[in-house]
Design a protein around this motif. Structure first.
Motif, PDB file in Angstrom:
ATOM      1  N   TYR A 156      -9.673  -3.942 -34.306  1.00  0.00           N
ATOM      2  CA  TYR A 156      -9.830  -5.401 -34.439  1.00  0.00           C
ATOM      3  C   TYR A 156      -8.646  -6.124 -33.807  1.00  0.00           C
ATOM      4  O   TYR A 156      -8.793  -7.234 -33.286  1.00  0.00           O
ATOM      5  N   PHE A 197      -7.935 -12.053 -39.244  1.00  0.00           N
ATOM      6  CA  PHE A 197      -9.129 -12.543 -38.543  1.00  0.00           C
ATOM      7  C   PHE A 197      -9.783 -11.344 -37.883  1.00  0.00           C
ATOM      8  O   PHE A 197      -9.336 -10.881 -36.837  1.00  0.00           O
ATOM      9  N   ARG A 198     -10.835 -10.860 -38.522  1.00  0.00           N
ATOM     10  CA  ARG A 198     -11.485  -9.640 -38.070  1.00  0.00           C
ATOM     11  C   ARG A 198     -12.878  -9.953 -37.537  1.00  0.00           C
ATOM     12  O   ARG A 198     -13.721 -10.480 -38.259  1.00  0.00           O
ATOM     13  N   PHE A 199     -13.101  -9.616 -36.289  1.00  0.00           N
ATOM     14  CA  PHE A 199     -14.442  -9.782 -35.728  1.00  0.00           C
ATOM     15  C   PHE A 199     -14.812  -8.543 -34.928  1.00  0.00           C
ATOM     16  O   PHE A 199     -13.953  -7.874 -34.350  1.00  0.00           O
ATOM     17  N   ALA A 200     -16.111  -8.239 -34.921  1.00  0.00           N
ATOM     18  CA  ALA A 200     -16.570  -6.946 -34.424  1.00  0.00           C
ATOM     19  C   ALA A 200     -16.915  -6.947 -32.948  1.00  0.00           C
ATOM     20  O   ALA A 200     -16.944  -5.893 -32.322  1.00  0.00           O
ATOM     21  N   ASN A 201     -17.188  -8.121 -32.376  1.00  0.00           N
ATOM     22  CA  ASN A 201     -17.628  -8.183 -30.978  1.00  0.00           C
ATOM     23  C   ASN A 201     -16.533  -8.748 -30.083  1.00  0.00           C
ATOM     24  O   ASN A 201     -15.858  -9.695 -30.449  1.00  0.00           O
ATOM     25  N   VAL A 205     -15.214 -11.167 -27.531  1.00  0.00           N
ATOM     26  CA  VAL A 205     -15.653 -12.532 -27.249  1.00  0.00           C
ATOM     27  C   VAL A 205     -15.585 -12.751 -25.738  1.00  0.00           C
ATOM     28  O   VAL A 205     -14.529 -12.550 -25.128  1.00  0.00           O
TER      29      VAL A 205
END
Lengths: 215, 215
Positions: free
Chosen positions: A22, A178-182, A184
Motif C-alpha cells: 500500500y 490511507f490504504r487503497f488497493a488499486n 490510481v
C-alpha cells in the motif's frame, strides 16, 4: 548540513515502509501529484517490523525495541526493510528527484515485480534511478549516519502515532493511514487526493472509514 | 409476516450497538438524511460484546459465542446491550418512525445524558418515543421471537464482516465502519454522507482511512 528544501514545513510528510504494497501505491499517487500538480512531499520512514514488534506492544508512542539498533541476521523482513531504509537514506543525499526515482524503483521491484529486497535489487534500483554509484556506495558505508537519519524518522512517526503505511501527515496537523488497493491512474490522482484531504478536514472529525470484508 | 418496507433491498443497512457512542452519531446523521432528504435506511444490530468475545477471536465471520444464547447476569455490557437490542426489536413492531424515535431516544439517553441502559431508561425511551406501552411490553414478553430477529441481524453482520459500529452497508455492496467524533449539524449531513459514499465508490478501492493519534 542544511535540510533539503523538500523537508520544508509546508510539505506533506509520507511515512512508508518498503515492505508494504500500500505504501507503493501511495508513493505512486504522491509522485503524480508532485510532478504534475506541484505538490510537495517529504518521504519519511515508518518500520512495520518495529511497529509490530511484541516488545513495543504496550505503546506505539514509546518504542523500546528499535530497528536502528539491530544488526543483520534477523528475520527476512527485518533485514530487508533495514537494508532498504538505509539505501533510501543514501539515495536521498543525491537530491529529491534522484531519491524519488530510487524509492519508486525499489518499491516497484518489490511489489510489482515480486523481487526480494536484497543487495542485488537495491543495486539495480540505484542503477535504474541513475544514481552516482560511487557516492551511493560511500554513503551506504556511512552506516551510522544513515541509521541516525532513520532513527529520526522512526521517532517522529512514533510521536505522531503512525501505525501503518502509507501515512500522510498534512501541514495542517491532520494525519492518517490511507490504504487503497488499486493503482490510481494519473488523471485520477488529484480527485483521490482531494477525497482523502476532505475526509481529514471534514467538520465531522472523521476518525476511521474502514471497509468490512466478506468471508 | 411480511418484511416492513424499510427493509427494502434499496435501503442502506446500518449495523449498530447501543453501547457505542459513534453509533449514536451515525444514527443522528442517518435520521437527518431520512427525514430531510428521503434516504432509506434499515436499522440492524451488531453486538460489540459478541464481536470482541475471546471465543470469537478466530473468525469474525463464524462466531461460536452468540449474544442471543445468553441469559441475564453476565457483564454489565452484555446485560445492557442485550436488553437494548431486544427492546429495539419490540419497538420496531410499531412502525418505522416509532422505531427510529425509540432507538434515538435510547442512544441519546446513554451517550448524551450518560444514563445506564437499564430497565428504567428503556421505559423512559419508550415513553418519549410515544410507543403503545401495552404492545411494547407484550412484544418484549415475546422474548424468543425478538431473540430470533436479533440473531438474524448478528448473522448478517458476521457474513458481511462487520467489526465495529456504525457500519453502513450500501445497496451497491460497499460496506464500511464509519466513525466520526462530532455530531453533524443538519445542514452538513448531505455533504458528510456524500463524502463517505465517495470514499467507498472511488476507483482507488479505498480500504482504510484511519487517523493517527498523537501520544
Amino acid at each position: 548540513m542544511t535540510q533539503p528544501s523538500f523537508d520544508s514545513p509546508e510539505a506533506v510528510h509520507i511515512y512508508f515502509d518498503f515492505l508494504c504494497p500500500y505504501a507503493w501505491r501511495g508513493l505512486e499517487l504522491a509522485d503524480v501529484l508532485r510532478r504534475d500538480h506541484g505538490h510537495t512531499f517529504a518521504l519519511r520512514h515508518f518500520s512495520l517490523v518495529q511497529g509490530n514488534h511484541p516488545e513495543n506492544a504496550e505503546s506505539r508512542h514509546h518504542p523500546v525495541w528499535w530497528l536502528t539498533e539491530q544488526q543483520g541476521g534477523g528475520s527476512e523482513m527485518l533485514d530487508e526493510s533495514l537494508r532498504a531504509f538505509l539505501a533510501d537514506k543514501a539515495a536521498a543525499r543525491q537530491g529529491e528527484d534522484a531519491r524519488w526515482r530510487f524509492a519508486l524503483a525499489l518499491l516497484r521491484a518489490r511489489h510489482r515485480d515480486a523481487a526480494s529486497l536484497d543487495a542485488a535489487t537495491v543495486q539495480a534500483a540505484a542503477n535504474q534511478a541513475g544514481l552516482n554509484l560511487g557516492e551511493f556506495e560511500a554513503d551506504l558505508e556511512g552506516d551510522e549516519a544513515r541509521r541516525a537519519e532513520l532513527r529520526s524518522d522512526l521517532a517522529a512517526a512514533a510521536e505522531l502515532g503512525v501505525f501503518g503505511t502509507p501515512t500522510f501527515a498534512l501541514p495542517s496537523g491532520h494525519a492518517a493511514y490511507f490504504r487503497f488497493a488499486n493503482l490510481v491512474p494519473p488523471e485520477g490522482a488529484l480527485a483521490a487526493w482531494q477525497l482523502y484531504v476532505s475526509v481529514l478536514e471534514s467538520d465531522a472529525r472523521i476518525e476511521t472509514i474502514k471497509r468490512a470484508k466478506r468471508a
